[in-house]
Write a protein that holds these residues in place. Structure first.
Motif, PDB file in Angstrom:
ATOM      1  N   ASP A 262       0.803  -1.211   0.000  1.00 35.28           N
ATOM      2  CA  ASP A 262       0.000   0.000   0.000  1.00 35.28           C
ATOM      3  C   ASP A 262       0.843   1.271   0.000  1.00 35.28           C
ATOM      4  N   ASP A 263       2.139   1.143   0.279  1.00 39.13           N
ATOM      5  CA  ASP A 263       2.988   2.324   0.361  1.00 39.13           C
ATOM      6  C   ASP A 263       3.660   2.668  -0.959  1.00 39.13           C
ATOM      7  N   VAL A 264       3.372   1.904  -2.013  1.00 31.99           N
ATOM      8  CA  VAL A 264       4.014   2.167  -3.302  1.00 31.99           C
ATOM      9  C   VAL A 264       3.688   3.565  -3.799  1.00 31.99           C
ATOM     10  N   GLY A 265       2.430   3.954  -3.729  1.00 31.64           N
ATOM     11  CA  GLY A 265       2.028   5.263  -4.217  1.00 31.64           C
ATOM     12  C   GLY A 265       2.752   6.394  -3.521  1.00 31.64           C
ATOM     13  N   ASP A 266       2.893   6.303  -2.202  1.00 31.06           N
ATOM     14  CA  ASP A 266       3.591   7.349  -1.450  1.00 31.06           C
ATOM     15  C   ASP A 266       5.043   7.457  -1.892  1.00 31.06           C
ATOM     16  N   GLU A 267       5.691   6.301  -2.079  1.00 35.51           N
ATOM     17  CA  GLU A 267       7.098   6.323  -2.500  1.00 35.51           C
ATOM     18  C   GLU A 267       7.243   6.911  -3.893  1.00 35.51           C
ATOM     19  N   VAL A 268       6.364   6.530  -4.796  1.00 40.46           N
ATOM     20  CA  VAL A 268       6.437   7.029  -6.172  1.00 40.46           C
ATOM     21  C   VAL A 268       6.249   8.540  -6.206  1.00 40.46           C
ATOM     22  N   LEU A 269       5.237   9.023  -5.524  1.00 37.62           N
ATOM     23  CA  LEU A 269       4.975  10.463  -5.524  1.00 37.62           C
ATOM     24  C   LEU A 269       6.116  11.238  -4.880  1.00 37.62           C
ATOM     25  N   ARG A 270       6.685  10.698  -3.814  1.00 35.40           N
ATOM     26  CA  ARG A 270       7.813  11.370  -3.160  1.00 35.40           C
ATOM     27  C   ARG A 270       9.009  11.467  -4.112  1.00 35.40           C
ATOM     28  N   THR A 271       9.307  10.368  -4.805  1.00 39.60           N
ATOM     29  CA  THR A 271      10.429  10.372  -5.742  1.00 39.60           C
ATOM     30  C   THR A 271      10.192  11.355  -6.884  1.00 39.60           C
ATOM     31  N   LEU A 272       8.984  11.334  -7.437  1.00 44.52           N
ATOM     32  CA  LEU A 272       8.684  12.239  -8.551  1.00 44.52           C
ATOM     33  C   LEU A 272       8.783  13.699  -8.117  1.00 44.52           C
TER      34      LEU A 272
END
Length: 282
Positions: free
Chosen positions: A223-233
């Motif tokens: 469930d934390d994939v989205g948070d990591e992706v947005l943070r990186t972007l």
């Protein structure tokens, strides 16, 4: 990976000791020594569906990248894009083969790649978008590789050892893909007025498909994939001095077989030779 700033850690974790080069499909078999038998307790239909979706993502993305051959802005970049496409093609082969094994219907990687119609594909729509200029290509690759790397990092612990092994090899390749796209995003975004304008336009064109990407697996890989992706972007965009696009999400789901009009022509070209002689062996 540094916990302080994801973008700064991209180069630290690039493969081959920092070398900026794609792996191609490679010569080492990532499945060597891995038992392909389905383990007790593994949900075979769910595994088949996941491998099919991830394999379709890679197959369609690779075909789109192949269109850059002879069209990239410089020879080195043409080779780099071709190698990224080969990485994804290698992932597609492994994933589609595993999907066929888990499905148990006798379909191999070729049958799944060449003899399904567009509505049967389960790739996200981002990868089927037609190529724009080079900046748009880098924007699409940035979104796709950032998400795919985060997903594959989690899949290295999957209960299916074959999928876990495929993901482990893919992490090395995708680290390079993300690094390559991020560096070009910064270079173009923090460059001339024209390169900045094109980079912003490219991001605006692909950003509406980000929501579908983040929901592509419904939390199946964490469930934390989205948070990591947005943070990186966000960190890449900050380094490029670019604002985050505000485009509304594009409705529809490639995972449900709802595709853009661009997928059918892409598949027609991809599948034409195999369908011309379905009984041929290669």
């Amino acid at each position: 990976m540094s916990d302080d700033h994801v973008y700064l850690s991209l180069a630290e974790n690039s493969p081959e000791g920092g070398a900026r080069w794609a792996f191609g499909t490679g010569f080492e078999d990532p499945l060597h020594g891995v038992d392909p038998a389905l383990r007790s307790g593994v949900d075979a239909p769910a595994l088949a569906a996941r491998c099919l979706a991830l394999g379709d993502d890679a197959l369609v993305a690779a075909q789109r990248l192949a269109e850059w051959c002879t069209r990239a802005p410089e020879l080195e970049e043409e080779v780099a894009l071709a190698n990224i496409g080969l990485d994804l093609l290698g992932q597609a082969r492994l994933l589609l083969a595993r999907a066929g094994q888990a499905e148990g219907a006798g379909r191999g990687e070729d049958a799944l790649a060449y003899f399904r119609d567009p509505e049967d594909f389960r790739n996200v729509r981002l990868v089927e978008l037609p190529n724009g200029d080079f900046a748009q290509c880098m924007a699409r690759l940035l979104l796709f590789s950032t998400w795919r790397l985060a997903a594959f990092q989690r899949l290295t612990d999957d209960q299916d050892p074959v999928l876990a092994a495929i993901a482990a090899k893919g992490v090395q390749e995708l680290t390079y893909h993300r690094d390559h796209a991020a560096q070009w995003t910064v270079r173009l975004g923090d460059g001339t007025d024209e390169s900045r304008r094109r980079m912003r336009r490219g991001l605006d064109e692909v950003w509406p498909y980000l929501d579908e990407l983040l929901l592509a697996d419904g939390g199946a890989v964490g469930d934390d994939v989205g948070d990591e992706v947005l943070r990186t972007l966000r960190e890449v965009l900050d380094a490029a001095r670019l604002p985050q696009p505000l485009a509304a999400p594009s409705p529809g789901s490639g995972r449900a077989g709802e595709h853009t009009p661009y997928l059918a022509p892409l598949l027609a070209e991809l599948q034409s030779l195999a369908r011309a002689d379905p009984e041929a062996t290669w």
